[in-house]
Enzyme design. Sequence first.
Site, PDB file in Angstrom:
ATOM      1  N   GLU A  80      -5.054   3.346   6.401  1.00 32.94           N
ATOM      2  CA  GLU A  80      -4.789   3.200   4.965  1.00 32.94           C
ATOM      3  C   GLU A  80      -5.400   4.410   4.249  1.00 32.94           C
ATOM      4  OE1 GLU A  80      -5.664  -0.687   3.200  1.00 32.94           O
ATOM      5  OE2 GLU A  80      -6.504   0.349   1.468  1.00 32.94           O
ATOM      6  N   SER A 101     -11.279  -0.492   3.613  1.00 33.11           N
ATOM      7  CA  SER A 101     -10.485  -0.852   4.795  1.00 33.11           C
ATOM      8  C   SER A 101      -9.891   0.429   5.367  1.00 33.11           C
ATOM      9  CB  SER A 101      -9.350  -1.795   4.407  1.00 33.11           C
ATOM     10  OG  SER A 101      -9.881  -2.945   3.806  1.00 33.11           O
ATOM     11  N   ARG A 143       0.839  -1.212   0.000  1.00 31.19           N
ATOM     12  CA  ARG A 143       0.000   0.000   0.000  1.00 31.19           C
ATOM     13  C   ARG A 143       0.872   1.259   0.000  1.00 31.19           C
ATOM     14  NH1 ARG A 143      -2.541  -3.676  -0.789  1.00 31.19           N
ATOM     15  NH2 ARG A 143      -4.567  -4.319  -0.008  1.00 31.19           N
TER      16      ARG A 143
HETATM   17  C1  LIG Z   1     -15.558  -0.275  -0.702  1.00 37.84           C
HETATM   18  C2  LIG Z   1     -14.084  -0.043  -0.923  1.00 37.84           C
HETATM   19  C3  LIG Z   1     -13.250  -1.138  -1.125  1.00 37.84           C
HETATM   20  C4  LIG Z   1     -11.874  -0.932  -1.344  1.00 37.84           C
HETATM   21  N1  LIG Z   1     -11.090  -2.024  -1.551  1.00 37.84           N
HETATM   22  C5  LIG Z   1      -9.761  -1.858  -1.770  1.00 37.84           C
HETATM   23  C6  LIG Z   1      -8.908  -3.002  -1.997  1.00 37.84           C
HETATM   24  O1  LIG Z   1      -9.362  -4.135  -2.034  1.00 37.84           O
HETATM   25  N2  LIG Z   1      -7.586  -2.769  -2.189  1.00 37.84           N
HETATM   26  C7  LIG Z   1      -7.056  -1.516  -2.195  1.00 37.84           C
HETATM   27  O2  LIG Z   1      -5.836  -1.389  -2.376  1.00 37.84           O
HETATM   28  N3  LIG Z   1      -7.838  -0.421  -1.998  1.00 37.84           N
HETATM   29  C8  LIG Z   1      -9.156  -0.570  -1.776  1.00 37.84           C
HETATM   30  N4  LIG Z   1      -9.955   0.531  -1.561  1.00 37.84           N
HETATM   31  C9  LIG Z   1      -9.354   1.866  -1.543  1.00 37.84           C
HETATM   32  C10 LIG Z   1      -9.480   2.657  -2.875  1.00 37.84           C
HETATM   33  O3  LIG Z   1     -10.508   2.149  -3.658  1.00 37.84           O
HETATM   34  C11 LIG Z   1      -8.169   2.623  -3.666  1.00 37.84           C
HETATM   35  O4  LIG Z   1      -7.106   3.146  -2.909  1.00 37.84           O
HETATM   36  C12 LIG Z   1      -8.291   3.419  -4.978  1.00 37.84           C
HETATM   37  O5  LIG Z   1      -7.143   3.218  -5.762  1.00 37.84           O
HETATM   38  C13 LIG Z   1      -8.483   4.914  -4.743  1.00 37.84           C
HETATM   39  O6  LIG Z   1      -8.803   5.484  -5.998  1.00 37.84           O
HETATM   40  P1  LIG Z   1      -9.471   6.911  -6.126  1.00 37.84           P
HETATM   41  O7  LIG Z   1      -9.460   7.280  -7.557  1.00 37.84           O
HETATM   42  O8  LIG Z   1     -10.805   6.893  -5.463  1.00 37.84           O
HETATM   43  O9  LIG Z   1      -8.435   7.810  -5.320  1.00 37.84           O
HETATM   44  P2  LIG Z   1      -8.744   9.023  -4.351  1.00 37.84           P
HETATM   45  O10 LIG Z   1      -9.384   8.502  -3.109  1.00 37.84           O
HETATM   46  O11 LIG Z   1      -9.438  10.106  -5.065  1.00 37.84           O
HETATM   47  O12 LIG Z   1      -7.248   9.474  -3.991  1.00 37.84           O
HETATM   48  C14 LIG Z   1      -6.418   8.629  -3.253  1.00 37.84           C
HETATM   49  C15 LIG Z   1      -4.992   9.189  -3.315  1.00 37.84           C
HETATM   50  O13 LIG Z   1      -4.494   9.084  -4.652  1.00 37.84           O
HETATM   51  C16 LIG Z   1      -4.141  10.375  -5.133  1.00 37.84           C
HETATM   52  N5  LIG Z   1      -4.484  10.427  -6.547  1.00 37.84           N
HETATM   53  C17 LIG Z   1      -5.660  10.137  -7.131  1.00 37.84           C
HETATM   54  N6  LIG Z   1      -5.570  10.278  -8.455  1.00 37.84           N
HETATM   55  C18 LIG Z   1      -4.308  10.702  -8.714  1.00 37.84           C
HETATM   56  C19 LIG Z   1      -3.606  11.037  -9.895  1.00 37.84           C
HETATM   57  N7  LIG Z   1      -4.160  10.994 -11.109  1.00 37.84           N
HETATM   58  N8  LIG Z   1      -2.306  11.450  -9.775  1.00 37.84           N
HETATM   59  C20 LIG Z   1      -1.706  11.506  -8.556  1.00 37.84           C
HETATM   60  N9  LIG Z   1      -2.330  11.188  -7.411  1.00 37.84           N
HETATM   61  C21 LIG Z   1      -3.618  10.792  -7.500  1.00 37.84           C
HETATM   62  C22 LIG Z   1      -4.936  11.361  -4.306  1.00 37.84           C
HETATM   63  O14 LIG Z   1      -4.310  12.630  -4.292  1.00 37.84           O
HETATM   64  C23 LIG Z   1      -4.899  10.676  -2.962  1.00 37.84           C
HETATM   65  O15 LIG Z   1      -3.641  10.911  -2.370  1.00 37.84           O
HETATM   66  C24 LIG Z   1     -11.336   0.370  -1.346  1.00 37.84           C
HETATM   67  C25 LIG Z   1     -12.192   1.465  -1.131  1.00 37.84           C
HETATM   68  C26 LIG Z   1     -13.552   1.269  -0.932  1.00 37.84           C
HETATM   69  C27 LIG Z   1     -14.459   2.447  -0.742  1.00 37.84           C
END
Ligand SMILES: Cc1cc2nc3c(=O)[nH]c(=O)nc-3n(C[C@H](O)[C@H](O)[C@H](O)COP(=O)(O)OP(=O)(O)OC[C@H]3O[C@@H](n4cnc5c(N)ncnc54)[C@H](O)[C@@H]3O)c2cc1C
Length: 362
Positions: A357, A238, A166
Amino acid sequence: MKIQENVLLAPYTTFKIGGNARFFAQVSSVAELEEAVAFAKEGSDETRHLPIFVLGGGSNVLISDNGFDGLVIKNEIMGIVEEGERIIAGAGENWDNFVRYTVEEKGLNGLENLSAIPGTVGAAPVQNIGAYGVEAKNTIEWVEVYNLTTRKIEKLSNADCRFGYRDSIFKDERKNNIILRVSFLLSKNGKAMLEYKDLKMFFAGRADVPSLCEVRDAVIKVRAGKFPDLSKIGTAGSFFKNIVIPRTEYQTLLRKFPTAPAFLADPSRKVQGSTSTSSQNSVQEKSNDPAVKVPTAWVLDKVCNFKGVRRGNIGMFENQALVMVNYGGGTAREVRTFAEEIIFCVKQKTGLTIYPEVEFVG
Ligand SMILES: Cc1cc2nc3c(=O)[nH]c(=O)nc-3n(C[C@H](O)[C@H](O)[C@H](O)COP(=O)(O)OP(=O)(O)OC[C@H]3O[C@@H](n4cnc5c(N)ncnc54)[C@H](O)[C@@H]3O)c2cc1C
């Protein structure tokens, strides 16, 4: 591209929490991104030198009730290019739509275990998303970024990204980089990874090897039982990372909790020294004492009994003790207070330190 003022961020997150962004821009091309960055860096006297936060799907963030006093750039850069087993995707593409495309339309192996993770392609390298024994780093070939300091586009190789559990360079040294595109190297004839307990159980009794589509469907079904329906309940998934400790420390834990489960962590992973008083980013390497992963969900459920526990509008999900949920009207303050209570309880009962996380913003 329009720069909006005072935009409520809660609806742009899966937690459904967070105050206003002072400025907010949705960008769908590099030109629009450059325009937004110029606004924050050298706009009028009032807006010059604004901090920038990049938002994807808002599924791994807890935005402060006071919002973000700067410019939030929502990355909506789309596009998918196929070059045989190499697939290049724009950062704004929805992650699960992208996985569905690689599995169902292209029959490519590599991402099926990462099905149904919310968010965007651009965020996948940031925390090296992982599930069911697979991590994004296993297939990422390169990541193209816009460097906010140099204002140039750069390409980082998989090794450059320094992926860990992570974790990646985008969480610290390269925090000033906006991911534009990600290239994945998938395979036509790869082997499905079915070692993870839940998938083994799902396919128990099957003599033949399940197809990629069947693996994807299985992951979607298993996950549906563990996470709430995002259209009804807010969550960022998580809330805490799993505990990664040296094996010797695990043996100490076993003396107190003989049924504590653990898995051998990737030896290249960072080992969080639970006895250390240092911050989350401070880690120690103990190569002669292999790291093991203790599921934080087990500790929260069996040791601290937090499964299904509610504090006001916030609670730990009844099906998964690691998943914090917002039943409606929850605030970032409530989440932080509850998280502190949980961290304290784990420390008191096990001596171990757990780390969020989810990223706290603002
Ligand atoms: C129901 C649920 C289940 C999940 N299951 C998992 C799982 O199984 N495994 C797992 O690893 N994660 C899981 N996650 C966490 C999450 O889905 C991941 O971390 C996902 O990659 C976040 O994507 P996002 O676009 O929503 O990022 P955001 O939440 O919008 O941003 C997260 C971080 O990434 C940065 N970021 C986003 N886009 C960019 C970009 N283009 N350039 C630079 N930085 C950027 C943001 O600035 C921030 O620091 C889960 C979340 C939920 C709600």
